[in-house]
Write an enzyme that holds these catalytic residues in place. Structure first.
Site, short mmCIF file in Angstrom:
data_model
loop_
_atom_site.label_atom_id
_atom_site.label_comp_id
_atom_site.label_asym_id
_atom_site.label_seq_id
_atom_site.Cartn_x
_atom_site.Cartn_y
_atom_site.Cartn_z
N GLY A 1 86.20 21.34 16.32
CA GLY A 1 86.80 21.96 17.49
C GLY A 1 86.47 21.19 18.74
N GLY B 1 86.38 21.72 23.06
CA GLY B 1 86.50 22.59 24.23
C GLY B 1 86.50 21.69 25.45
CE LYS C 1 79.05 23.53 23.01
NZ LYS C 1 79.31 24.81 23.62
CG ASP D 1 84.52 29.92 28.79
OD1 ASP D 1 85.56 30.31 29.37
OD2 ASP D 1 84.43 28.80 28.25
#
Lengths: 319, 242
Positions: A47, A49, A75, A172
């Site tokens: 993913g 962001g 991450k 968020d």
């Protein structure tokens, strides 16, 4: 972080990493090596962001000791942020805030580490099996039936209630930050998270607050410079729930300030699949003006879990 | 019979001679009958991540039994990535909203049936019986000027924004994917490539390369010619031969 549930048993049919050819993950800073910190072999990008990216990786240490499922998610901050002096502090803040939470519907983080060779900090976490809510919405463009929505909304609200009780603001909330797993939703990415002032047991990290948001889900007061609050979390969550219910964003994806200028709140209509008894609470949570958003995550949870009077009576609970 | 038994394929990417980074990505997966080329845009870091997310997400799709289901899954996946890149990115105050996007061209094969799905100006070519066919139609201003304003190729090419894209994954809130379904024949050779390659080479060079008997030979020739020129952009190609 994310894997489609259908992939779980498909490793033999899985496309090999050598068949996917991409540039190294970082281009300005040092490129990510194949094996990070001498332990995690990066397999594929899961993913992206605005502030970071997440890779699936194989934990070679656990594999060496016979772990049958040594997969983790790693991450990293976006390279542009990673180069800034606050970069590692930002990532550590996410790690510390998330580790302060103990909830089945919040992602489980394992470690905060730094690869000294490529000088990049990263978080290792559980590899969740499922699909994010933005992907779920692409597969259900008209929204979800109430029963399914409820099975996502209540645990998700419960996770947010837990976070708020522990003094942690997410700041968020949006569909791509919730993964729907086999055992329910998981809230993740506390990268913009904040500790509420005065909460015991949670030091406020000494980094300048990083002002960032996702335009379609940020409350108007955030866009106008206010600090994140439980109330702004409730607005974002209400936008997500509204979208899940009817497939449409409540304010046509406009920033909340613009939606307010255009008077879109007056045009809000209840999604068809949402029971009438839930609408009043959700509508309050969607108030563009923070002073009228008199709804906590806990109250929204209570409203959505309530069985309406007529149904309780019909089911024979009232006599 | 599996696609793997019928098709030989190979992919290659090169940074070129001018760019600082390679924002292209490709997938070469004959056993799933799936090939992808993506050309990232948005500059530093963003473009590379966008093309990588496309390739890595399509590679992770489960192997579905029919071409129709696979086409649906690919389309759904690309629409999801479009949403992710266009609407779900966190934006930092004081920083202009970045574009994180990518072109994509995907080829799916199942027996004799083939489907090509694309957005942007990465292309799919077919070499059949000595003729070269461009199967995809660019989503670019140049193509739009030719089609809607009946300009000649030269006129359209002279427009200062001729190469601007009219579609790309992540570029707009709504993504429109184009698709072409066709049948493949024995002896067919297919090429997926980014604009870095097809802009640098003429049809004759493409045809000559694709007439080679192996994907290795074709790729070698394509890259030899492209890299002997200016190679201002990243270059990526996948050659598939039956």
């Amino acid at each position: 972080m994310s894997e489609r549930a259908s992939e779980a048993g498909l490793h033999s049919a899985f496309v090999g990493a050598d068949q996917v050819q991409c540039a190294p993950a970082s281009v300005r800073g040092k490129a990510l090596p194949d094996v990070v910190a001498g332990r995690y072999r990066i397999e594929r990008l899961l993913g992206v962001g605005g502030m970071g990216c997440v890779y699936r990786a194989r934990d070679l240490l656990h594999e060496q000791f016979g772990d049958p499922a040594p997969l983790v998610a790693l991450k990293f901050l976006a390279d542009s942020l990673d180069q800034s002096p606050d970069g590692a502090a930002l990532l550590y803040s996410e790690f510390a805030l998330t580790r302060h939470l103990y909830h089945p519907n919040v992602v489980r983080l394992y470690t905060f580490e730094v690869d000294t060779d490529c000088q990049r900090a990263f978080i290792s976490m559980e590899l969740m099996q499922g699909l994010t809510l933005d992907r779920l919405l692409c597969e259900h463009p008209l929204g979800l039936p109430w029963k399914m929505l409820r099975s996502i909304a209540l645990p998700l609200l419960d996770a947010v209630v837990h976070a708020h009780r522990r003094g942690v603001l997410h700041a968020d909330l949006k569909p791509s930050n919730v993964m729907l797993c086999d055992d329910g939703p998981r809230l993740f990415d506390f990268g913009l998270g904040q500790a509420e002032e005065g909460m015991p047991g949670l030091a406020r990290l000494s980094r300048t607050r990083f002002n960032a948001w996702t335009p379609g889900y940020a409350a108007a007061e955030l866009l106008e410079g206010a600090a994140p609050s439980a109330c702004s979390d409730v607005f974002a969550l209400a936008c997500v729930l509204y979208e899940l219910a009817g497939g449409k964003h409540p304010y046509r994806r406009l920033p909340a300030t613009q939606a307010r200028t255009e008077g879109l709140e007056r045009e809000l209509r209840a999604p068809n699949t949402l029971p009438r008894h839930c609408w009043s609470a959700l509508r309050t949570a969607l108030a563009l003006d923070a002073s009228r958003r008199t709804m906590t995550a806990s109250e929204l949870h209570a409203a959505l879990s309530r069985v309406p009077f007529w149904r309780a009576r019909w089911q024979g609970r009232w006599w | 019979m599996s696609a793997e038994a019928l098709w030989r394929s190979l992919g290659r990417t090169d940074i070129g001679k001018v760019r600082e980074s390679n924002e292209d990505a490709f997938l070469d997966c004959p056993e799933h009958g799936l090939w992808v080329v993506a050309d990232g845009m948005g500059g530093y870091e963003c473009g590379g991540l966008a093309s990588q997310l496309i390739v890595s997400s399509l590679a992770a799709l489960p192997l579905l039994p029919s071409l129709d289901e696979r086409v649906k899954a690919v389309r759904q996946c690309l629409h999801w990535i479009n949403r992710r890149l266009n609407q779900e990115l966190t934006v930092a105050q004081g920083h202009a909203e970045r574009i994180m996007g990518s072109t994509v061209v995907t080829l799916l094969l199942e027996g004799r049936r083939a489907a090509c799905i694309w957005a942007g100006d990465s292309r799919c070519y077919l070499w059949r019986e000595g003729c070269l066919y461009q199967l995809s139609r660019d989503h670019s201003l140049q193509q739009q000027l030719i089609e809607q304003q009946q300009m000649s190729i030269e006129q359209a090419r002279a427009h200062p924004s001729a190469s601007a894209l009219t579609q790309a994954v992540g570029a707009r809130a709504q993504l429109t994917l184009d698709m072409l379904e066709f049948n493949v024949c024995p002896g067919d050779t297919l090429l997926l490539c980014t604009d870095g390659l097809h802009q640098a080479l003429g049809c004759e060079v493409l045809g000559n390369a694709l007439s080679r008997s192996t994907p290795q030979g074709a790729l070698q020739q394509l890259f030899d010619v492209a890299l002997s020129g200016r190679a201002q952009d990243n270059l990526t190609a996948v050659v598939i031969r039956r």
